[in-house]
Design a protein around this motif. Structure first.
Motif, PDB file in Angstrom:
ATOM      1  N   ASP A  33       9.567   0.434 -10.552  1.00 39.30           N
ATOM      2  CA  ASP A  33       9.718   1.892 -10.637  1.00 39.30           C
ATOM      3  C   ASP A  33      10.622   2.417  -9.523  1.00 39.30           C
ATOM      4  O   ASP A  33      11.470   3.276  -9.761  1.00 39.30           O
ATOM      5  CB  ASP A  33       8.358   2.583 -10.565  1.00 39.30           C
ATOM      6  N   GLN A  81      -8.764  -9.828  -8.824  1.00 35.52           N
ATOM      7  CA  GLN A  81      -8.341  -8.579  -8.189  1.00 35.52           C
ATOM      8  C   GLN A  81      -6.974  -8.729  -7.529  1.00 35.52           C
ATOM      9  O   GLN A  81      -6.121  -7.839  -7.620  1.00 35.52           O
ATOM     10  CB  GLN A  81      -9.369  -8.131  -7.153  1.00 35.52           C
ATOM     11  N   GLU A  99       5.151  -3.730 -10.498  1.00 31.58           N
ATOM     12  CA  GLU A  99       5.495  -2.531 -11.285  1.00 31.58           C
ATOM     13  C   GLU A  99       5.967  -1.400 -10.393  1.00 31.58           C
ATOM     14  O   GLU A  99       6.901  -0.674 -10.745  1.00 31.58           O
ATOM     15  CB  GLU A  99       4.288  -2.087 -12.130  1.00 31.58           C
ATOM     16  N   VAL A 100       5.339  -1.237  -9.243  1.00 29.03           N
ATOM     17  CA  VAL A 100       5.771  -0.192  -8.303  1.00 29.03           C
ATOM     18  C   VAL A 100       7.189  -0.478  -7.822  1.00 29.03           C
ATOM     19  O   VAL A 100       8.032   0.434  -7.747  1.00 29.03           O
ATOM     20  CB  VAL A 100       4.788  -0.089  -7.110  1.00 29.03           C
ATOM     21  N   ALA A 137      -4.288  -8.688 -10.190  1.00 28.20           N
ATOM     22  CA  ALA A 137      -4.039  -7.320 -10.658  1.00 28.20           C
ATOM     23  C   ALA A 137      -3.235  -6.543  -9.621  1.00 28.20           C
ATOM     24  O   ALA A 137      -2.322  -5.777  -9.960  1.00 28.20           O
ATOM     25  CB  ALA A 137      -5.360  -6.617 -10.943  1.00 28.20           C
ATOM     26  N   PHE A 138      -3.552  -6.743  -8.343  1.00 26.75           N
ATOM     27  CA  PHE A 138      -2.807  -6.066  -7.275  1.00 26.75           C
ATOM     28  C   PHE A 138      -1.349  -6.498  -7.275  1.00 26.75           C
ATOM     29  O   PHE A 138      -0.445  -5.676  -7.121  1.00 26.75           O
ATOM     30  CB  PHE A 138      -3.459  -6.356  -5.913  1.00 26.75           C
ATOM     31  N   ARG A 139      -1.108  -7.803  -7.450  1.00 27.41           N
ATOM     32  CA  ARG A 139       0.271  -8.301  -7.490  1.00 27.41           C
ATOM     33  C   ARG A 139       1.040  -7.670  -8.648  1.00 27.41           C
ATOM     34  O   ARG A 139       2.193  -7.266  -8.492  1.00 27.41           O
ATOM     35  CB  ARG A 139       0.277  -9.816  -7.649  1.00 27.41           C
ATOM     36  N   GLU A 140       0.414  -7.617  -9.817  1.00 29.40           N
ATOM     37  CA  GLU A 140       1.077  -7.023 -10.978  1.00 29.40           C
ATOM     38  C   GLU A 140       1.408  -5.560 -10.718  1.00 29.40           C
ATOM     39  O   GLU A 140       2.494  -5.086 -11.063  1.00 29.40           O
ATOM     40  CB  GLU A 140       0.195  -7.167 -12.211  1.00 29.40           C
ATOM     41  N   HIS A 141       0.471  -4.846 -10.127  1.00 29.14           N
ATOM     42  CA  HIS A 141       0.701  -3.437  -9.805  1.00 29.14           C
ATOM     43  C   HIS A 141       1.852  -3.309  -8.801  1.00 29.14           C
ATOM     44  O   HIS A 141       2.717  -2.426  -8.937  1.00 29.14           O
ATOM     45  CB  HIS A 141      -0.572  -2.821  -9.238  1.00 29.14           C
ATOM     46  N   HIS A 142       1.866  -4.171  -7.804  1.00 28.45           N
ATOM     47  CA  HIS A 142       2.919  -4.148  -6.791  1.00 28.45           C
ATOM     48  C   HIS A 142       4.283  -4.375  -7.426  1.00 28.45           C
ATOM     49  O   HIS A 142       5.262  -3.677  -7.095  1.00 28.45           O
ATOM     50  CB  HIS A 142       2.622  -5.229  -5.743  1.00 28.45           C
TER      51      HIS A 142
END
Length: 80
Positions: free
Chosen positions: A47, A33, A43-44, A36-41
């Motif tokens: 962006d 988890q 990507e944000v 996944a949070f790091r990857e999302h961070h």
């Protein structure tokens, strides 16, 4: 009496082993988890960087258009 102590020790060790395996599984889930949070961070952040770059480009374009508009309408430049 030592046979009873040995059996009791074995039972306690088995329980500890079960609890340790359970804890290791939960840690693995949390690691997944967190990954996944790091990857999302990341990507944000990418962006946001892209958005700021686009805003900078638009600001540059509008800044040139705004300056020519001021001169055309005789609006004094803002000192700020």
């Amino acid at each position: 009496m030592s046979d009873v102590d040995g059996k009791l020790t074995l039972q306690v060790l088995k329980k500890l082993q079960q609890r340790l395996l359970h804890a290791e599984r939960r840690i693995c889930v949390y690691e997944n988890q967190l990954s996944a949070f790091r990857e999302h961070h990341v990507e944000v952040l990418r962006d946001l960087r892209t958005i700021y770059q686009l805003l900078g480009q638009h600001q540059h374009r509008l800044g040139g258009a705004d300056a020519s508009l001021r001169k055309a309408t005789l609006v004094p430049d803002d000192p700020h």
